[in-house]
Scaffold this motif. Structure first.
Motif, PDB file in Angstrom:
ATOM      1  N   PHE A 104       3.781  -4.026   8.561  1.00  0.00           N
ATOM      2  CA  PHE A 104       4.978  -3.157   8.928  1.00  0.00           C
ATOM      3  C   PHE A 104       5.103  -2.247   7.486  1.00  0.00           C
ATOM      4  N   THR A 105       6.174  -1.375   7.905  1.00  0.00           N
ATOM      5  CA  THR A 105       6.363  -0.389   6.891  1.00  0.00           C
ATOM      6  C   THR A 105       7.700  -0.619   6.382  1.00  0.00           C
ATOM      7  N   HIS A 106       7.920  -0.071   5.273  1.00  0.00           N
ATOM      8  CA  HIS A 106       9.258  -0.418   4.384  1.00  0.00           C
ATOM      9  C   HIS A 106       9.638   0.928   3.818  1.00  0.00           C
ATOM     10  N   SER A 107      10.938   1.369   4.282  1.00  0.00           N
ATOM     11  CA  SER A 107      11.421   2.642   3.470  1.00  0.00           C
ATOM     12  C   SER A 107      12.053   2.177   2.354  1.00  0.00           C
ATOM     13  N   LEU A 108      11.560   3.129   1.107  1.00  0.00           N
ATOM     14  CA  LEU A 108      11.934   2.859  -0.162  1.00  0.00           C
ATOM     15  C   LEU A 108      13.293   3.465  -0.188  1.00  0.00           C
TER      16      LEU A 108
ATOM     17  N   SER B  43       0.729  -1.356   0.125  1.00  0.00           N
ATOM     18  CA  SER B  43       0.151   0.022   0.101  1.00  0.00           C
ATOM     19  C   SER B  43       0.821   1.149  -0.079  1.00  0.00           C
ATOM     20  N   LYS B  44       0.542   2.305  -0.682  1.00  0.00           N
ATOM     21  CA  LYS B  44       1.252   3.393  -0.705  1.00  0.00           C
ATOM     22  C   LYS B  44       0.924   4.171   0.738  1.00  0.00           C
ATOM     23  N   ARG B  45       1.736   4.915   1.182  1.00  0.00           N
ATOM     24  CA  ARG B  45       1.573   5.774   2.755  1.00  0.00           C
ATOM     25  C   ARG B  45       1.334   7.116   2.128  1.00  0.00           C
ATOM     26  N   PRO B  46      -0.008   7.266   2.686  1.00  0.00           N
ATOM     27  CA  PRO B  46      -0.350   8.816   2.412  1.00  0.00           C
ATOM     28  C   PRO B  46       0.414   9.850   2.973  1.00  0.00           C
ATOM     29  N   ASN B  47       0.671  10.904   1.836  1.00  0.00           N
ATOM     30  CA  ASN B  47       1.494  11.888   2.111  1.00  0.00           C
ATOM     31  C   ASN B  47       3.090  11.588   2.164  1.00  0.00           C
ATOM     32  N   SER B  48       3.403  10.526   1.727  1.00  0.00           N
ATOM     33  CA  SER B  48       4.772   9.874   1.847  1.00  0.00           C
ATOM     34  C   SER B  48       5.373   9.321   0.560  1.00  0.00           C
ATOM     35  N   SER B  49       6.423   9.756   0.149  1.00  0.00           N
ATOM     36  CA  SER B  49       7.019   9.331  -1.222  1.00  0.00           C
ATOM     37  C   SER B  49       8.216   8.118  -0.925  1.00  0.00           C
ATOM     38  N   SER B  50       8.477   8.016   0.277  1.00  0.00           N
ATOM     39  CA  SER B  50       9.547   7.146   0.655  1.00  0.00           C
ATOM     40  C   SER B  50       9.052   5.729   1.615  1.00  0.00           C
ATOM     41  N   LEU B  51       7.756   5.928   2.015  1.00  0.00           N
ATOM     42  CA  LEU B  51       7.400   4.834   2.903  1.00  0.00           C
ATOM     43  C   LEU B  51       6.122   3.905   2.218  1.00  0.00           C
ATOM     44  N   ILE B  52       6.069   2.768   2.437  1.00  0.00           N
ATOM     45  CA  ILE B  52       5.246   2.157   2.009  1.00  0.00           C
ATOM     46  C   ILE B  52       4.737   1.015   3.179  1.00  0.00           C
ATOM     47  N   THR B  53       3.694   0.645   3.124  1.00  0.00           N
ATOM     48  CA  THR B  53       3.195  -0.181   3.980  1.00  0.00           C
ATOM     49  C   THR B  53       2.985  -1.914   3.501  1.00  0.00           C
ATOM     50  N   ILE B  54       3.412  -2.724   4.282  1.00  0.00           N
ATOM     51  CA  ILE B  54       3.087  -4.072   3.529  1.00  0.00           C
ATOM     52  C   ILE B  54       2.373  -4.805   4.537  1.00  0.00           C
TER      53      ILE B  54
END
Length: 871
Positions: free
Chosen positions: A191-195, A167-178
């Motif tokens: 958990f979150t993952h940092s691009l 999932s795309k994290r709202p208002n964030s270009s470097s974080l996604i949710t898995i």
């Protein structure tokens, strides 16, 4: 219209049988069963109740090996795909219409009627697109439970033990949710993952099969692959899991998959290389130089040693490969004909250009639609084998329309560089086959294939193009009457045979040296005549040099708009042979000249240019049943100036007195001796509300007497049949449809419409099938549609058939009681042929494979009956 065949293969919807001997393959508008051993289709399933293009997933039945569950966006069907039964559909269910269904997840434990499905829905209030995991009961046709819901999903993947959503994290270009969901108890771990690169996007993802310690892989648009470990502990402690970076790809990764025991990760992209990553020791191995971009990878659940690959080949068509992971050799290759229309300007695919036309029509509110892109592809029947030939890239494809099977490819041009491009290599153009034709000679009993190809050096312009004319000799050792695989050998090769670029290749009629001759014309109007010498080498015999190329003051739009990639879409110089081989008509820039075949100079007493004609009778290509016949009492007037109108095609009538001319907007019949236009058709009606455009025509000469062997037949009484296909924007469907009409043209210049059909799709080619006496159409989705000659009699019968077919396709049975039969279904093979061929079809190697594979329980009477039908 008969049922559709061929069509683009959809590799992610393939199903391999439990014994790995058969594959269920979904194509454009039909489903076929292939033998893995022979690589040939053994039957085509008759599934009128299923909307084939809306199929989204297929899964094997947990109880009966011969059954498959087919999921569409709104329904579910149980099909007996393995056995040869008259009605393979066992049961059909209309699903809850609140959702659009995406995938099967798995069956409930010890149940074949309760399944977990992945479906999407839209929240009208918040305008959010949501993915839902549903527990569904087929017997009661109800949703038992909505297990989980997720929004802002950019990618997802399903394995045998788990499913992940990125999932795309709202208002964030470097974080996604898995989100990882264990399929054992549907426990969710987030958990979150940092691009690693903020500008990169996630292109695809994969999850391993092991349930105790699953591994997740995500691929970036930069080509980087990141694997994530320790999912459970990282989620519990709300920390990012440990990662490992896998670097090899330079372009976006389009497919990922773990093998059955999570020891390997498979990846692929536009480099056309299958990469195997060893998860344990980080070593890499490769299967390079595949036929196309890798779009799909999956490991077969029934046989873990089999790998399913989906390759995107010419113009975004697909090819399916079944590989053995032990030796990485192909066990099966399924592909459909690829239509290359030469419209890939700036690397835009045909279907993207097609969508641009649709969008421009939707935005236009005045009802007058203009189309920027023409769509036309060239394919021809081999006069010897009756197989169909299509150009695709540097290959010439050989397709058997009777058995719906692609037989082989002829590599007309060697590759200029290895397959697979990275970085700046994408700017390099691959060599292309741009035109071809057959030369059948009764003089020497030698049959030829002539091809024209281009190699582009640097930027795509005329000065950088190298054209080649090649002559291929048919292998005479092959039995012409029984051969299903054509065999040609390259005999002669001519580089840049014309002053400028070739725009027309035209074999001679039988009346000229028994057909053993060929003319070529270039975009400047030069014409050359070629014939073989005693040694079989094709040499230049006659040459007409146009003087137009020396006039620097004239601007030649046809030269500027010359299509490098496809002669079929060029509107520059076009030629036609007269039936008695006395003259050759050459059309260019709205002018037509006639060359004397003996002197190869313009005939003086015939006016060399058709300047204009103010009046002629014409008919409109519209849905007007009262306008089928043009009579003397219904003369309409239309101004025609050929000098201001591009000539698309030109041909003589069967008696040689008339000239058929197609321009951008009209079809014209010109009387050669009288030197005037007699009558014609216009492709646009007066208000342009239907927006007919980009028409193409095909002609059957002397059609009423094709089977008449009486030499005393008066040629003046003959009738030619004209086919016209136009495209237009359909307001009802918000799509581009095709109008198909046929016309009878007599030697007295009367014209009558005999067929008027609307096809819901874009027809890009048509060819007359002399074997079945019908038209074979091709649409933009690589589907073949057959219109036989018997259908020309009445339009009402055709409309009724099409309406009945549409009604049947939308009807869905909801008889849930058939599920009891589905669990224990064991149908006996019916004594019907596996393949039904007409009397003129030929046997091919492996045609008895299906009988040998299924001898158990088959009586000798049934076997003998099947063999007789095959023969």
């Amino acid at each position: 219209m008969s049922s559709l065949t061929a069509g683009t293969v959809r590799p992610h919807l393939s199903l391999v049988s439990e014994d790995a001997s058969h594959v269920l393959a979904v194509q454009g508008h039909h489903i076929a069963v292939f033998s893995v051993i022979s690589g040939r289709p053994i039957r085509h399933l008759s599934l009128d109740a299923i909307n084939i293009p809306s199929i989204v997933d297929i899964i094997a039945s947990p109880a009966v090996t011969s059954l498959a569950y087919i999921l569409t966006i709104d329904s579910l069907h149980i099909v007996n795909w393995l056995e040869n039964v008259s009605n393979p559909i066992i049961a059909s269910f209309k699903l809850n219409d609140s959702y659009t269904y995406k995938r099967f997840i798995k069956f409930h434990s010890n149940s074949s009627t309760k399944v977990y499905l992945l479906a999407s829905s839209i929240n009208n209030e918040q305008q959010k697109f949501t993915f839902n995991i549903l527990s569904y009961d087929l017997e009661s046709n109800t949703i038992l439970e909505t297990i989980s819901s997720f929004t802002n999903i950019s990618s997802f993947s399903i394995s045998t033990n788990g499913i992940i959503f990125v999932s795309k994290r709202p208002n964030s270009s470097s974080l996604i949710t898995i989100n990882y969901i264990s399929l054992d108890f549907f426990e969710s771990y987030t958990f979150t993952h940092s691009l690693l690169h903020s500008k990169a996007n996630i292109t695809t993802c994969a999850v391993s099969n092991n349930s105790d310690d699953p591994i997740i892989a995500v691929a970036y648009s930069t080509g980087l692959i990141v694997t994530l470990f320790d999912i459970f502990s990282s989620s519990i402690h709300s920390i990012q899991p440990p990662t490992k970076s896998l670097k090899w790809h330079m372009d976006p990764v389009t497919a990922l998959s773990f093998n059955h025991d999570s020891t390997y990760l498979f990846s692929g992209g536009s480099e056309k290389v299958l990469v195997l990553w060893n998860i344990i020791n980080d070593k890499q191995s490769y299967l390079p130089r595949l036929n196309g971009t890798i779009q799909h990878i999956s490991i077969n659940s029934n046989n873990v040693n089999l790998i399913n690959l989906g390759l995107s080949v010419i113009d975004n068509d697909m090819e399916y490969l079944l590989l053995n992971s032990v030796d990485l050799l192909s066990k099966l290759q399924i592909t459909s004909p690829h239509f290359l229309s030469g419209l890939n300007d700036n690397n835009n695919l045909i279907k993207k250009s097609f969508q641009k036309d649709i969008n421009s029509c939707i935005k236009n509110l005045k009802g007058k639609y203009k189309y920027k892109f023409n769509f036309k592809s060239d394919y021809k029947f081999n006069p010897i084998s009756k197989n169909l030939y299509l150009s695709a890239g540097r290959f010439l494809q050989i397709y058997d329309p009777i058995h719906d099977l692609q037989l082989s490819n002829i590599a007309v041009i060697p590759p200029s560089q290895q397959y697979g491009k990275v970085g700046n290599e994408h700017n390099l153009s691959d060599p292309l086959l741009v035109g071809f034709d057959f030369i059948s000679s009764s003089k020497s009993d030698i049959n030829w294939l002539v091809t024209c190809d281009v190699q582009i050096n640097g930027e795509k312009n005329l000065s950088s193009v190298v054209q080649s004319l090649k002559f291929w000799k048919f292998n005479s050792s092959t039995n012409k009457s029984t051969s299903s695989i054509d065999n040609y050998t390259l005999n002669y090769h001519i580089v840049d045979p014309m002053i400028s670029k070739i725009s027309c290749i035209l074999p001679a009629p039988e009346s000229y040296f028994k057909g053993e001759a060929l003319i070529t014309a270039d975009i400047l109007g030069n014409v050359k005549l070629w014939r073989p010498n005693n040694s079989g080498v094709w040499t230049l015999r006659k040459y007409y040099k146009s003087g137009i190329e020396n006039d620097g003051k004239k601007i030649d739009d046809n030269v500027n708009n010359y299509n490098i990639e496809n002669l079929n879409n060029n509107n520059s110089t076009k030629c036609a042979w007269s039936p008695d081989n006395s003259i050759i008509a050459v059309a260019r820039n709205g002018k037509i000249i006639f060359l004397d075949i003996n002197t190869f100079t313009p005939i003086e007493f015939v006016k060399p240019a058709i300047s204009s004609s103010k009046f002629h009778k014409h008919a409109k290509i519209i849905n007007d049943d009262n306008n089928d016949l043009i009579s003397e009492n219904s003369i309409r007037y239309l101004d025609i100036n050929l000098q201001n109108n591009q000539i698309i095609s030109i041909d003589f009538s069967s008696n040689g007195k008339l000239l058929y001319i197609q321009t951008r907007t009209n079809f014209i019949i010109f009387h050669i001796l009288k030197n005037k236009i007699l009558l014609g058709l216009t492709f646009n009606n007066s208000s342009l509300t239907l927006g007919f455009s980009h028409a193409f025509t095909k002609l059957i000469k002397n059609s009423n007497n094709n089977n008449n062997n009486n030499n005393n037949t008066n040629i003046d009484d003959n009738t030619d049949t004209l086919l016209i296909v136009c495209k237009y924007f359909n307001k009802e469907t918000s799509n581009i449809s095709s109008k198909i009409t046929t016309w009878d043209i007599t030697s007295q210049s009367s014209i009558k419409r005999t067929t008027n059909i609307t096809y819901d799709g874009l027809i890009i080619g048509a060819e007359w099938d002399s074997t079945s006496k019908g038209w074979l159409f091709a649409d933009i989705e690589s589907n073949f549609v057959h219109l036989d000659k018997l259908s020309f009699s009445t339009k009402s019968t055709l409309d009724e058939k099409l309406e009945l077919q549409q009604t049947t396709n939308t009807s869905i049975s909801t008889n849930a009681g058939l599920l009891a039969n589905a669990r224990l279904h064991k149908s006996k093979p019916k004594p019907t042929p596996i393949l039904i061929d007409d009397e003129k079809s030929t046997l091919y190697n492996g045609i008895f494979d299906t009988l040998i594979d299924r001898l158990d329980g088959v009586s000798m009477e049934t076997l003998f009956d099947n063999v007789l039908h095959l023969v």
